[in-house]
Design a protein around this motif. Structure first.
Motif, PDB file in Angstrom:
ATOM      1  N   ARG A  68       7.620   6.043   6.476  1.00 27.69           N
ATOM      2  CA  ARG A  68       7.295   6.313   5.070  1.00 27.69           C
ATOM      3  C   ARG A  68       5.953   7.027   5.006  1.00 27.69           C
ATOM      4  NH1 ARG A  68       6.661   1.569   0.810  1.00 27.69           N
ATOM      5  NH2 ARG A  68       8.901   1.573   0.787  1.00 27.69           N
TER       6      ARG A  68
ATOM      7  N   GLU B  71      12.547   0.079   5.233  1.00 30.51           N
ATOM      8  CA  GLU B  71      11.733   0.352   6.423  1.00 30.51           C
ATOM      9  C   GLU B  71      11.959  -0.659   7.532  1.00 30.51           C
ATOM     10  OE1 GLU B  71      10.376  -0.021   3.389  1.00 30.51           O
ATOM     11  OE2 GLU B  71       9.976   2.057   2.879  1.00 30.51           O
TER      12      GLU B  71
ATOM     13  N   PRO C 143       4.888   0.281   6.843  1.00 28.99           N
ATOM     14  CA  PRO C 143       5.878   1.281   6.427  1.00 28.99           C
ATOM     15  C   PRO C 143       5.572   2.675   6.972  1.00 28.99           C
ATOM     16  CG  PRO C 143       5.277  -0.087   4.574  1.00 28.99           C
ATOM     17  CD  PRO C 143       4.316  -0.406   5.691  1.00 28.99           C
TER      18      PRO C 143
END
Length: 103
Positions: free
Chosen positions: A98, A37, A93
């Protein structure tokens, strides 16, 4: 910091993560990080408050951020409040793509 993150049930960050430039050369190290990330977690202790060290930190962090890394910076007062560290790191993230709950 790492203990706080693990106790907060976050993925284990990699310590002393080497940041590579476009040629694959390590140009900086982050205290902790999640490479997929591109999230760095930095602890800025008292030694970072001095004029020279602060300048070196800026010289290191700004190019890393310009290359797409999200740099989360924490100080001693944040380490004393694990909720702040965990929640800010938990959101990072997600801001990088994500999905919540994914590894």
């Amino acid at each position: 910091m790492r203990y706080r993150l693990l106790a907060g049930e976050l993925p284990d960050p990699r310590p002393q993560l080497g940041i590579r430039d476009g040629r694959g050369r390590v140009v900086a190290h982050g205290d902790l990080g999640h490479e997929p990330e591109r999230v760095l977690i930095e602890y800025e202790g008292r030694q970072h408050a001095g004029f020279e060290q602060f300048g070196r930190d800026v010289d290191r962090c700004s190019p890393v951020a310009a290359d797409g890394w999200l740099v989360l910076r924490f100080a001693a007062r944040h380490a004393e409040s694990p909720t702040v560290v965990v929640e800010r790191t938990r959101r990072a993230p997600v801001s990088r793509g994500r999905r919540p709950g994914s590894p």
